[in-house]
Structures are given as C-alpha cells and as structure tokens.
Design an enzyme around this catalytic site. Structure first.
Site, PDB file in Angstrom:
ATOM      1  N   GLU A  83       2.360 -11.364  -8.554  1.00  0.00           N
ATOM      2  CA  GLU A  83       3.127 -11.297  -9.798  1.00  0.00           C
ATOM      3  C   GLU A  83       4.506 -11.898  -9.563  1.00  0.00           C
ATOM      4  O   GLU A  83       5.452 -11.626 -10.276  1.00  0.00           O
ATOM      5  CB  GLU A  83       3.182  -9.888 -10.379  1.00  0.00           C
ATOM      6  CG  GLU A  83       3.599  -8.788  -9.460  1.00  0.00           C
ATOM      7  CD  GLU A  83       3.670  -7.442 -10.178  1.00  0.00           C
ATOM      8  OE1 GLU A  83       4.474  -7.339 -11.113  1.00  0.00           O
ATOM      9  OE2 GLU A  83       2.935  -6.516  -9.802  1.00  0.00           O
ATOM     10  N   CYS A 120       0.199  -5.253 -10.363  1.00  0.00           N
ATOM     11  CA  CYS A 120      -0.196  -4.909  -8.987  1.00  0.00           C
ATOM     12  C   CYS A 120      -1.704  -4.772  -8.818  1.00  0.00           C
ATOM     13  O   CYS A 120      -2.189  -4.607  -7.699  1.00  0.00           O
ATOM     14  CB  CYS A 120       0.473  -3.608  -8.561  1.00  0.00           C
ATOM     15  SG  CYS A 120       2.233  -3.605  -8.840  1.00  0.00           S
ATOM     16  N   HIS A 244      -2.552   2.729  -4.960  1.00  0.00           N
ATOM     17  CA  HIS A 244      -1.402   1.832  -5.158  1.00  0.00           C
ATOM     18  C   HIS A 244      -0.131   2.643  -4.902  1.00  0.00           C
ATOM     19  O   HIS A 244       0.038   3.728  -5.457  1.00  0.00           O
ATOM     20  CB  HIS A 244      -1.401   1.266  -6.580  1.00  0.00           C
ATOM     21  CG  HIS A 244      -0.116   0.559  -6.900  1.00  0.00           C
ATOM     22  ND1 HIS A 244       0.339  -0.503  -6.143  1.00  0.00           N
ATOM     23  CD2 HIS A 244       0.844   0.781  -7.851  1.00  0.00           C
ATOM     24  CE1 HIS A 244       1.494  -0.915  -6.628  1.00  0.00           C
ATOM     25  NE2 HIS A 244       1.830  -0.156  -7.657  1.00  0.00           N
TER      26      HIS A 244
END
Ligand code: CAA
Length: 450
Positions: A83, A120, A244
């Site tokens: 990203e 993500c 995550h």
C-alpha cells in the site's frame, strides 16, 4: 488432492531503527510506557536513504531464491502486495523482477506479474491468487513469488506515527509446500468503511480509535464465517494464532474477544464461571448499555484469569516478538506474525509438524480474512536460517533529529529528488539492491551494490 501452501519465507527489515521509549517518547513528551506497555512496541524499522519498497522486496526475494536454489524459470508468477506504491500504472513487481534479473542469468519473461491492493490484507490475497492459480493447474509445475513490501509512514504528529515500520516478506507458494499448507476453508468479514485510507496521498487519513473498532468487528465476522464452513473453533484447535499486527496492543484486544467467542458454551466457560461469572448473553438484557457494561466487566475479569493468560502466553504472545521491534509492515505484518511464532517454536525445539495455525488478516477499508494452515514435517529447515534477529540487531539507531531527516527523505512531497542521491545513507549497503536515482521518464532506477 494437491496440497498448496507456503514453501519458504524470507524477511528483510529496513535498516534504520527508531527507539520508541528512549528516543521517540522523550521528544514527544510522552511516558515511554505508552509505547512499551500500551501499544506493545519497542522500536520501528525505517528504510535507509537508499532503500524503498522495491529494494526491500527484491532483497527479500533474492535471499529466498538463493536459499531455495531457484532460477527465474522456476517462478511462474510474481505478485507484490503493497500500500506504498509510487506508480499508478507500472507495478512494483516489474521493478523487482528487473532487479533480480541483474543477478541471475535467466529472465522472468514468462512469469505473470501484478500488484495487489487492499490495505494490509493484500499479502494474504496475493497468496490466495497464487493458491488458485496452482489449484487451477495453470502453473506448469512452477511456483509463485509473493512479496509483501511496505514503508508504513504516517504524517508527522499523527497518532499513527508511533506505529510506523518498514520491511518486506517474500514467500514462495508451491504445490506440496514444505512449510505450511493452506485450508480450503476461509472466512470473510467485509464492509465499506472509511477508517484508514490514502485518497491519492502518501500518508494515510486515519480515524485511529474507529480503526480499532472496525478491525475487531470485521475479524469477528470473519471468524463466524470461517466457522460456518470449517465448524466450531475451540481454543485448543490451534498451536498459534498469527494476526495482522498494526501494533501488538491491537492483537491483545482481538485475542481477548476471540477467546471469549471460542469458550462460549464450553467446559472452559463453566470452569471460569465461579471466578468471573458466565458470559453475558444479549437476550438477557433490556438495553444495549447494560449489556455493554456487563460485557466490559466480564472481559476485565477474563483477561486476569490464569486460563486466559496461559492461552495468550502460549498461542498469541509468540506471534508478536518480531513486530514489537519493527512496528507495522502493513501487508507483511501478518506474515511476520506467522514467522515469529514458527521461529519461537523452532527455538524451543517444539515438534510442530501436523499442528495448525489460525491466521487472521485484516485490511482497512475494510476486510478481514481467516483461514487455517497446517505445519509440514519439513518446517524446521525453512525457519532455521532466518536472519531477522541479526538484521534487527544490526540496524542503525537513529537520534530524533536523524529520524526527522529520514522521514523527510521518504516523504514524496519534500523535495524527493534528494532521495538516495544527496542524502548520505546511515549504513553501508553490501550485496544488496539499492535505489540509484531517477530515469528520464520519472522511473526509479536500481543497482546491485557489491
Ligand atoms: N502506560 C501504559 N499504557 C498506556 C500509557 C502508559 N503511560 N499511556 C497510554 N497507554 C495505553 C492506552 O490506555 C491505550 O491502551 P488501550 O487502547 O488498551 O486503552 C494505548 O496505550 C494507546 O494509547 P492511546 O489510545 O492514548 O494512543 P493514541 O491516541 O496516541 O493512538 C492509535 C493509538 C489510535 C492506535 C494510534 O496509534 C493510531 O492511530 N494508529 C494507526 C491506526 C492503527 O494502527 N489502527 C489499528 C487498526 S487498523 C489496522 O490494523 C490497519 C493498519 O495496519 C493501519
């Protein structure tokens, strides 16, 4: 049935370190424990002036190919998840392939290359793409290279500044993998959200507090969706739960919710009832506020129980060790968490073959995905040579003034011409790809530093 999964991994951290309690906190006038205890972070990684998402990704991929004895012809697909891309057309995977072709005789001429975006989550989605490509029988015996690479920078003085980080995780996705196989079952939790986004801007617009709530909500939906296909999940089903990790404190919150969910209507809930009561059930309350209050009280009690703390220490905490010292790597973060857990098991001499991992990925905007992985008999050989501890140790420790300079060097709006040219690096590159200035069409150029 052909099993598909992760055959090998390699990690590359940005070579600079910002010490959060000792350098960042004093400069901000904050209590160091806000970082170490509150967020759960000791330090963040940053790219040196000659590093960026291409060099970190290419260096991780190069190491992986060397370790596995691969040539470009063995790779049928290169997907980069990021990203932090700097080009709206030309994918980062082409730059990385170009770097790698400088050091191999062969070419990636017949490999399909792309770039994946969903905040993500994209690293996990790229693994998915590779999985489907192999399962569909389109891979001609070749493997896929998935590279999650990010420079996670926030605007100066944004609350997210404490959770920055930079690095890359390269993963080889193959038939009959030697590290972990992936479950067919997956669960998703997805909704149109504006918790964290970068509308044509380098640094994110973030609603930090809301982003935490959105992470928890989507993760819960993903777990329920996973259970709808894989069956009820219990706390003993998985050796580790890599999630995550934007910062370890986030996973600490998510783990408590997950534990409550997984123990509801089980013998564990019964055992804990004497100490903290039973879990509040929504239908037993007349109004939402009273229900929320009862939940908060239950969760407060739950996190102090020996049963929860033992589970958290065994299944979750080992996934956070690397992240604590490098910060958020966005697309690479959940893959660092998996590596962190496997490395802990390796160091403890634990026999992990056949055990399962529950992997929870998340991308703002927002979507969570949960799937299971099964550790293969050959896993130790794939973890033994990871050098991430040494890399973390070797980073240059920035002063606050140096950090400000480095942030500017990587800020696309601050005279980006200086990047890698006029500003001296803090470390000396050796045997790695480095940024080498700009080409005539505004492209970034790279070379291999001997
Ligand atoms: N001692 C111990 N703990 C302390 C403390 C001290 N002296 N001072 C503060 N704390 C605790 C706080 O109580 C808080 O913990 P709880 O949330 O458990 O209460 C924690 O430290 C953080 O303190 P604050 O909430 O005051 O911190 P903040 O307002 O500066 O911001 C943040 C925190 C919102 C997470 C911010 O860092 C941020 O915006 N980060 C970026 C967004 C993000 O990472 N969101 C996560 C979900 S979204 C996602 O996962 C995608 C992604 O990768 C970005």
């Amino acid at each position: 049935m052909t099993e598909v999964g992760i055959d090998a991994i390699e990690i590359w951290t940005g070579k600079l370190k910002l010490d959060l309690p000792n350098t960042f906190a004093p400069a901000k006038g904050e209590d160091p424990e806000k970082y170490t205890k509150g967020l759960g972070l000791n330090a963040s990684s940053f790219p040196d002036t000659y590093e960026d998402i291409v060099t970190m990704g290419a260096n991780a991929a190069h190491r992986l190919m060397e370790h596995e004895g691969l040539e470009p012809e063995d790779i049928g697909r290169i997907d980069v998840a990021t990203e932090s891309s700097f080009d709206n057309s030309k994918p980062v995977s082409t730059y990385i392939a170009g770097c790698l072709e400088r050091v191999y005789d062969g070419k990636f001429s017949h490999a399909n290359k792309g770039e994946r975006k969903f905040a993500c989550l994209a690293g996990t989605q790229s693994i998915d793409d590779a999985y489907n490509w192999i399962k569909a029988g389109r891979n001609r015996g070749r493997s896929a290279l998935v590279i999650a690479t990010d420079t996670a920078l926030y605007a100066r003085n944004d609350p997210g500044e404490a959770t920055q980080g930079a690095g890359a995780v390269a993963m080889l996705i193959s038939e009959d993998p030697e590290l972990v196989t992936l479950s067919t079952e997956q669960g998703y939790g997805s909704a149109d959200e504006t918790d964290f986004l970068k509308p044509n801007q380098q640094f994110p617009s973030v609603d930090g507090k809301r982003s935490v709530q959105v992470y928890l909500a989507r993760m819960r939906e993903a777990l329920q969706d996973f259970e709808s296909v894989a069956g009820r999940v219990t706390v003993e089903d998985f050796a580790y739960g890599p999630f995550h990790t934007p910062f370890p404190g986030m996973v600490r919150k998510a783990a408590l919710f997950a534990y409550r969910h997984m123990t509801r209507d089980t013998a564990i809930e019964d055992d804990l009832a004497e100490e903290i009561g039973r879990q509040p059930r929504e239908e037993a309350f007349d109004d939402d506020e009273a229900y929320e209050e009862a939940l908060r009280e239950y969760m407060d009690g739950l996190k102090r129980t020996d049963a929860y703390q033992e589970w958290y220490g065994r299944v979750i905490d080992p996934t956070l060790t690397i992240s604590r010292n490098v910060g958020n790597w966005y697309t690479g973060s959940v893959h660092l968490a998996r590596a962190s857990a496997l490395r802990t098991a390796f160091e403890e001499g634990r026999d992990l073959a056949g055990e399962r991992l529950m992997v929870g990925s998340y991308g703002s905007g927002a979507q969570a995905e949960i799937h299971a992985e099964t550790v293969q008999d050959t896993w130790e050989g794939k973890i033994a040579d990871l050098t991430i501890d040494q890399q973390i140790e070797d980073r240059y420790d920035l002063s606050y003034e140096e950090y400000e300079r480095v942030h500017d060097v990587h800020n696309h709006d601050v005279d980006s011409d200086v990047e890698g040219e006029d500003v001296e690096g803090f470390t000396a590159p050796a045997e790695e790809f480095v940024f080498d200035g700009w080409g005539r069409m505004g492209e970034r150029k790279y070379r291999f530093a001997e």
